[in-house]
Enzyme design. Structure first.
Site, PDB file in Angstrom:
ATOM      1  N   ALA A 125       0.942  -1.178   0.076  1.00 30.14           N
ATOM      2  CA  ALA A 125      -0.525   0.092  -0.186  1.00 30.14           C
ATOM      3  C   ALA A 125       0.922   1.320   0.252  1.00 30.14           C
ATOM      4  CB  ALA A 125      -0.799   0.155   1.054  1.00 30.14           C
ATOM      5  N   GLU A 128      -2.358   6.683  -2.074  1.00 30.58           N
ATOM      6  CA  GLU A 128      -3.397   7.092  -0.877  1.00 30.58           C
ATOM      7  C   GLU A 128      -3.899   8.037  -1.937  1.00 30.58           C
ATOM      8  OE1 GLU A 128      -1.168   9.870   1.975  1.00 30.58           O
ATOM      9  OE2 GLU A 128      -0.360   7.593   2.710  1.00 30.58           O
ATOM     10  N   SER A 133       1.322   8.952  -7.650  1.00 26.20           N
ATOM     11  CA  SER A 133       2.391   9.695  -8.654  1.00 26.20           C
ATOM     12  C   SER A 133       3.366   9.964  -7.688  1.00 26.20           C
ATOM     13  CB  SER A 133       2.299  10.752  -9.268  1.00 26.20           C
ATOM     14  OG  SER A 133       1.262  10.217 -10.762  1.00 26.20           O
ATOM     15  N   GLU A 242       8.861  -4.307 -10.668  1.00 24.23           N
ATOM     16  CA  GLU A 242       7.865  -3.854 -10.524  1.00 24.23           C
ATOM     17  C   GLU A 242       7.577  -3.338 -12.240  1.00 24.23           C
ATOM     18  OE1 GLU A 242       5.379  -1.674  -7.981  1.00 24.23           O
ATOM     19  OE2 GLU A 242       3.603  -1.862  -9.225  1.00 24.23           O
ATOM     20  N   HIS A 338     -11.932  -8.381 -34.506  1.00 25.06           N
ATOM     21  CA  HIS A 338     -13.023  -9.051 -34.009  1.00 25.06           C
ATOM     22  C   HIS A 338     -14.364  -9.274 -34.182  1.00 25.06           C
ATOM     23  CE1 HIS A 338      -9.900 -11.622 -31.538  1.00 25.06           C
ATOM     24  NE2 HIS A 338     -10.463 -12.485 -31.288  1.00 25.06           N
ATOM     25  N   GLY A 339     -14.975  -7.457 -34.677  1.00 19.56           N
ATOM     26  CA  GLY A 339     -15.582  -7.291 -35.244  1.00 19.56           C
ATOM     27  C   GLY A 339     -16.382  -7.467 -33.768  1.00 19.56           C
ATOM     28  N   GLY A 364       3.688   2.934 -11.470  1.00 15.06           N
ATOM     29  CA  GLY A 364       4.482   4.659 -12.222  1.00 15.06           C
ATOM     30  C   GLY A 364       3.784   4.750 -13.963  1.00 15.06           C
TER      31      GLY A 364
END
Ligand code: FAD
Length: 379
Positions: A125, A128, A133, A242, A338-339, A364
């Protein structure tokens, strides 16, 4: 399929593919509707060693490095899995590395080993409600009171936050700013720590996402990861992995969508001929393929340098943006080919189209990567 193609990695691909075919594909649509993965999937992935890839055996992992983790990611998506599935099943990939790097035996015993064994779920975590960023702008505060910190604040958009047994949480221990960030591991069930809301999303439906709130939560000082005020550096150091992981999800999703679009274009007939008989369709597929190949080659090259410990912050940012841009182009083109079926829940490309939108936001955002790239250019 080209990350140094060793016999071990071929075996890892095979293991991953059979796991996805057996344990994931029959249930994925149900998990998408349920909004989360079952705990039993973590346990079965751990049992065959998949959860522990990229973590040393000394902390309960299966060994291997970033490139091995990328092999797993590539193969999950190639076999019909998704980036949302990876986000939920491998959240420990962002929740644990700081703890492992801090070499805190007690925390490793309590959180790392059980998470890699699939018996605990961890989350990370940072973000916020006021912003994600600007990591240095974190306002969730931890005030020292004897052997505890008293934590107050809120986090949002936290992957696996609904199910998590523990949350590696970024807090400021003094005034807001990068110099006073620390990481605390906070247990579910600690008084004052609540999951406020399960968030509904555009994609990543099988991955639960939560709002978390902290009201006078007492966290033992022994749950701090590394020395006080080193959290900002720890977060930044783990961002490389990450971002490479998200870049891998991007080119792997693109590759899967190229494969699906090629198959569809061969099978679908319009005006008496298969779609692929039209030059405009072949050229579209060629462009999708080219962008995917180029993204994969660049991400592989940068990942090898990250795995070798080279300082490649700018290149990692470029890798993420290049792969996300290729993916955005490909998922859109694949859906179009795929229409009407591409717009249907039954179509796999529909899920990739929605899931892929996150890749330029999480870990990010694209604009933040551009800031890093511009800085690397001396601008
Ligand atoms: C599905 C999902 C899962 C997530 N999982 C997690 C998780 O597990 N843990 C966690 O901590 N976070 C998680 N996040 C949060 C994610 O990391 C943030 O959403 C992301 O970092 C962007 O932060 P923000 O949403 O606050 O946007 P903001 O920071 O408010 O930015 C808004 C927009 O402005 C742009 N922008 C910001 N600053 C600048 C600038 N200086 N110049 C130009 N443009 C700028 C951004 O790129 C973005 O496009 C998740 C998000 C989603 C959607």
């Amino acid at each position: 399929m080209t990350i140094v193609d060793t016999p071990e990695r071929r075996q890892l691909r095979e293991l991953t593919r059979s796991f996805v075919t057996r344990e994931v594909l029959p249930h994925l649509s149900g998990w998408e509707r349920a909004g989360e993965l079952p705990r039993s999937l973590h346990e079965s992935a751990a049992k065959i060693g998949l959860l522990g890839i990229g973590f040393p055996e000394s902390v309960g992992g299966s060994g291997g490095d970033l490139l091995d983790s990328m092999v797993v990611t590539e193969e999950i998506i190639r076999s019909g899995g998704s980036s949302g599935l990876i986000a939920a099943l491998f959240t420990h990939g962002i929740a644990l590395p700081h703890i492992v790097a801090a070499q805190d035996e007690a925390l490793i015993e309590r959180y790392v080993r059980p998470a890699l064994a699939g018996t605990m779920i961890g989350a990370l975590a940072i973000t916020e409600p006021d912003g994600g960023s600007d990591v240095a702008g974190i306002r969730t505060c931890a005030v020292r009171d004897g052997d505890h910190y008293v934590v107050n604040g809120a986090k949002t958009y936290i992957t696996s936050g609904v199910r998590a047994d523990f949350v590696t949480t970024a807090v400021c221990t003094d005034f807001p700013g990068s110099g006073s960030l620390s990481l605390l591991v906070i247990d579910k069930g600690t008084p004052g720590f609540t999951v406020g809301r399960r968030l509904e999303k555009l994609g990543w439906h099988c991955s639960d996402t939560a709002e978390l709130s902290f009201a006078d939560v007492r966290v033992p000082v022994s749950n701090r990861v590394g020395p006080e005020d080193t959290g900002f550096l720890a977060i930044m150091q783990q961002f490389a992995n990450e971002r490479i992981s998200l870049a891998t999800q991007a080119y792997a999703t693109a590759q899967r969508c190229v494969d699906l679009a090629v198959r569809w274009s061969r099978d679908r007939q319009t005006f008496g001929r298969p779609l692929v008989a039209r030059q405009v369709v072949r050229h579209r597929l060629a462009e999708m393929h080219s962008r995917t190949e180029a993204a994969r080659a660049y991400v592989h090259e940068v990942a090898e340098r990250v795995a070798a410990g080279q300082p490649v912050v700018t290149e990692v940012a470029i890798a993420k943006n290049v792969a996300v841009s290729a993916c955005d182009f490909v998922v859109d083109a694949a859906l179009q080919l795929h229409g009407g079926f591409g717009y249907m829940r039954d179509a796999e490309v529909e899920r990739h189209y929605r899931d892929a939108r996150l890749l330029g936001i999480g870990g990010g955002a694209t604009e933040i990567m551009n800031e890093i790239i511009a800085k690397g250019m001396g601008l």
